[in-house]
Write a protein that holds these residues in place. Structure first.
Motif, short mmCIF file in Angstrom:
data_model
loop_
_atom_site.label_atom_id
_atom_site.label_comp_id
_atom_site.label_asym_id
_atom_site.label_seq_id
_atom_site.Cartn_x
_atom_site.Cartn_y
_atom_site.Cartn_z
N GLU A 1 0.85 -1.27 -0.10
CA GLU A 1 -0.17 -0.16 -0.13
C GLU A 1 0.81 1.19 0.57
O GLU A 1 0.57 2.31 -1.29
CB GLU A 1 -1.07 -0.21 1.10
CG GLU A 1 -1.98 -0.98 1.23
CD GLU A 1 -3.05 -0.64 1.37
OE1 GLU A 1 -3.25 0.31 3.04
OE2 GLU A 1 -4.20 -0.55 0.47
N ARG B 1 -8.97 1.35 -2.31
CA ARG B 1 -8.49 2.87 -1.33
C ARG B 1 -10.22 3.16 -0.87
O ARG B 1 -10.11 4.66 -0.11
CB ARG B 1 -7.63 3.98 -0.98
CG ARG B 1 -6.42 3.23 -1.51
CD ARG B 1 -5.37 4.21 -2.17
NE ARG B 1 -4.27 3.84 -1.58
CZ ARG B 1 -3.85 4.59 -0.36
NH1 ARG B 1 -3.94 4.86 0.09
NH2 ARG B 1 -2.80 3.78 0.03
N SER C 1 -9.88 -2.67 -0.28
CA SER C 1 -8.23 -2.35 0.10
C SER C 1 -7.40 -3.32 0.10
O SER C 1 -8.40 -4.52 0.31
CB SER C 1 -9.24 -2.10 1.39
OG SER C 1 -8.27 -2.76 2.38
N GLU D 1 2.21 2.22 -2.90
CA GLU D 1 1.54 2.50 -4.54
C GLU D 1 1.00 3.12 -4.30
O GLU D 1 1.11 4.78 -5.38
CB GLU D 1 0.19 1.15 -4.29
CG GLU D 1 -0.90 1.55 -5.57
CD GLU D 1 -2.07 1.08 -5.37
OE1 GLU D 1 -3.14 1.15 -3.81
OE2 GLU D 1 -2.49 0.06 -6.01
N CYS E 1 -5.29 -4.11 -8.35
CA CYS E 1 -5.52 -2.32 -8.14
C CYS E 1 -6.46 -2.15 -6.87
O CYS E 1 -7.27 -2.60 -6.55
CB CYS E 1 -6.08 -1.46 -8.81
SG CYS E 1 -5.27 -1.55 -10.37
N SER E 2 -6.11 -1.42 -6.05
CA SER E 2 -6.98 -1.29 -4.60
C SER E 2 -7.24 0.21 -5.12
O SER E 2 -6.95 1.00 -5.31
CB SER E 2 -5.59 -0.79 -3.45
OG SER E 2 -6.49 -0.08 -2.17
N GLN F 1 2.08 3.43 -12.20
CA GLN F 1 0.95 1.90 -11.67
C GLN F 1 1.80 1.50 -10.91
O GLN F 1 2.68 0.99 -11.27
CB GLN F 1 0.26 1.58 -12.51
CG GLN F 1 -0.61 2.58 -13.38
CD GLN F 1 -1.92 2.64 -12.42
OE1 GLN F 1 -2.45 1.07 -12.74
NE2 GLN F 1 -2.42 3.35 -12.37
N LEU F 2 1.45 0.37 -10.11
CA LEU F 2 1.58 -0.60 -9.71
C LEU F 2 1.55 -2.41 -10.03
O LEU F 2 -0.01 -2.25 -9.51
CB LEU F 2 1.71 -0.63 -8.09
CG LEU F 2 2.90 -1.72 -7.07
CD1 LEU F 2 4.36 -1.46 -7.35
CD2 LEU F 2 2.29 -2.16 -5.96
#
Lengths: 336, 336
Positions: free
Chosen positions: A81, B100, B70, A84, B97-98, A93-94
């Motif tokens: 997190e 959040r 998340s 990212e 992808c997160s 981007q990750l």
DNA sequence: ATGAAAGCGCTAACAG
DNA sequence: CTGTTAGCGCTTTCAT
């Protein structure tokens, strides 16, 4: 659904494809009216760009690959997190991959990332030696930063925590609680974390006069289940040590559970320490004394090194060991 | 480091680039000697292919994008691990992808995934209505499957758990423990999980004669911190209900902690239940009664639906609600 | 079974 | 400021 391309937009806006590209990316100046017209056309046609074609042409993907041993371990998810977040600031981007603690899978992930032309790689390698070949191979074609763990024999950037200092903190604290004997529960996996934590333990326990029985150095894996099992083994082969030092919080949580199951009181009968300070370590019974890792900072440094490596002048490879801190909770005595 | 291309290999092996491509991919028959020679040349030159170029040409990336609210929530990481596993069997990669819990960030992630030409998308949308536009937009250009949560107003596949049945299990169990009044702690976020769990609670508590005071329906967010806070609120405005029903395990763990801090005994003074059955729910003090979600099966079904959508005949969109199960632990009485 | 050649969609020179 | 042109590296017809 036939994909809308830049040519469709160009035709519709009555300009060239180059202008569309420039208007949309802002790479070079374009007159405001044309920009507006192009935007309108793009909107109207539902144009959304083809990142693959763009990446091929620019030979940049604006994507960084990250490989971690497990995404079930909250320490790594926190690291991810943070990474990212740091990357987003840099407009990247990750691409996240889990190696599932398997060097074979890890090598495959690295091959995929290289094939996909990511701009750089952040990796926490599974194994100290079995990961070497794959990491070296990847490092030979891309900027690469190792985080947390590292392999021996590859010259690359590394960012992590000072494991020796961390075990110093733990040993000092335990000695202060009157501990004279300790067990160590860790992972069989030969990697830098495991090894540095063990050698740190040896060094600092010697310094402080804490005895560590070789038969109470238990090596399994980084998991709750192994912690539980290790606790059972310790109970089975009494006498118990004064303290059980665990190489990560998952193991420590398992040890706590195993102790509870065997009717062993923590911290009454034995003290227990963890490593990582994952969120759940504050909620266990009893809450766990552990070492806090500055993952946010680790991730930020890693991204910074990668960013720099993307630039022109390849600098020398850095090794950054950040300072850990001790979080004292009830598993080693009074929590407050 | 000048990248080695298929042309370099072709020159070295004295064949055409087409032959190299065919030899390496095995797409069409190539004589064994040539294959061997090409392999040798590729090896010798350190050729590793360019997935971007290949993807552009084939207009397939063999990659599926996944967007979750998340990655700090173990429920989602478990879902992600299962999905990755299922995809691997199908020779596909997962691009994680997160969002959040931010609809804006979520929309941006979806745009990125579409631009990167992933072959399909698996998403657990943040919000029941604010995510709709972005999800609809993405679903209009790619195969898309929603998991766990879903948005209203988009016709797409969905796989999740039967929330109403889950609250039935909880309510039945609590009624059996003599519970007559209950509080509900959930997320403010309007999404399908939150809503279905609340309406399920209403329906089943009415059926069983459990009173739910509207002032004891506390909405915040899916986090440990909110659970802690909610517990403090409940304690502040006594009398306490017989049970606190939480919309996920993170909230429940926070409630347990908040109760402990306020000197409230669980299950002596109040019973507590969670939702998801994350690994740490078995390790809390006391261990948590919760609803187990079959994430492995959810992920497998999602991947299967996506695979089918990649094929030729677009079938109708399916809605698959899998059966939850109750895991009874000490937080609602005797654990065993 | 192999090769020649035509692009996939985009952007970076190079002109103007 | 804008258009023309030439590919990025690969796969895939279409020939042979």
């Amino acid at each position: 659904m036939p994909r809308v391309t830049i040519r469709d937009v160009a035709r519709h806006a009555r300009v060239s494809t180059a202008t569309v590209s420039r208007a949309l990316s802002g790479a070079r100046p374009v007159s405001p009216e044309v920009v507006a017209q192009v935007r309108r056309s793009a909107e109207e046609l539902g144009y959304s760009g083809n990142g693959i074609a763009s990446a091929l042409r620019r030979s940049r993907t604006d994507t960084v690959g990250m490989v971690v041993p497990s995404i079930a371990n909250p320490f790594f998810t926190a690291l991810v997190e943070s990474a990212e977040h740091a990357l987003q600031e840099a407009g990247q981007q990750l691409f996240l991959c889990s190696s599932r603690s398997d060097p074979g899978l890890e090598a495959q992930r690295l091959r995929t990332l290289v094939a996909r032309q990511v701009d750089g790689i952040v990796i926490s390698p599974v194994h100290g030696t079995e990961s070497t070949a794959a990491v070296a191979w990847a490092a030979g074609r891309l900027p690469l930063v190792q985080v947390d763990r590292y392999v021996t024999g590859v010259d690359s950037h590394w960012v992590g925590v000072d494991d020796d200092a961390a075990l110093g903190l733990i040993a000092d604290h335990l000695a202060g609680q009157g501990v004279r004997t300790a067990a160590f529960v860790s992972s069989r996996l030969t990697n830098s974390s495991t090894e540095l934590r063990l050698s740190g333990l040896r060094r600092h326990s010697a310094r402080l006069g804490i005895a560590v029985d070789e038969r109470q150095i238990l090596l399994g894996e980084y998991s709750i289940a192994w912690g539980r099992e290790a606790a059972a083994l310790l109970v089975e082969h009494r006498p118990l040590p004064d303290a059980v030092i665990c190489a990560d919080d998952l193991i420590a949580l398992g040890v706590l559970e195993g102790c509870a199951a065997a009717g062993i009181d923590v911290p009454g009968d034995v003290l227990v320490t963890g490593f990582d300070d994952i969120p759940f370590s504050a909620l266990s019974a009893p809450p766990l004394t552990t070492v806090h890792q500055p993952q946010e900072q680790i991730a930020a440094e890693a991204v910074r090194l990668l960013q720099r490596a993307l630039g022109p002048g390849e600098g020398p490879h850095e090794r950054i060991a950040l300072a850990p801190s001790l979080v004292v909770r009830a598993s080693t005595g009074r929590g407050d």
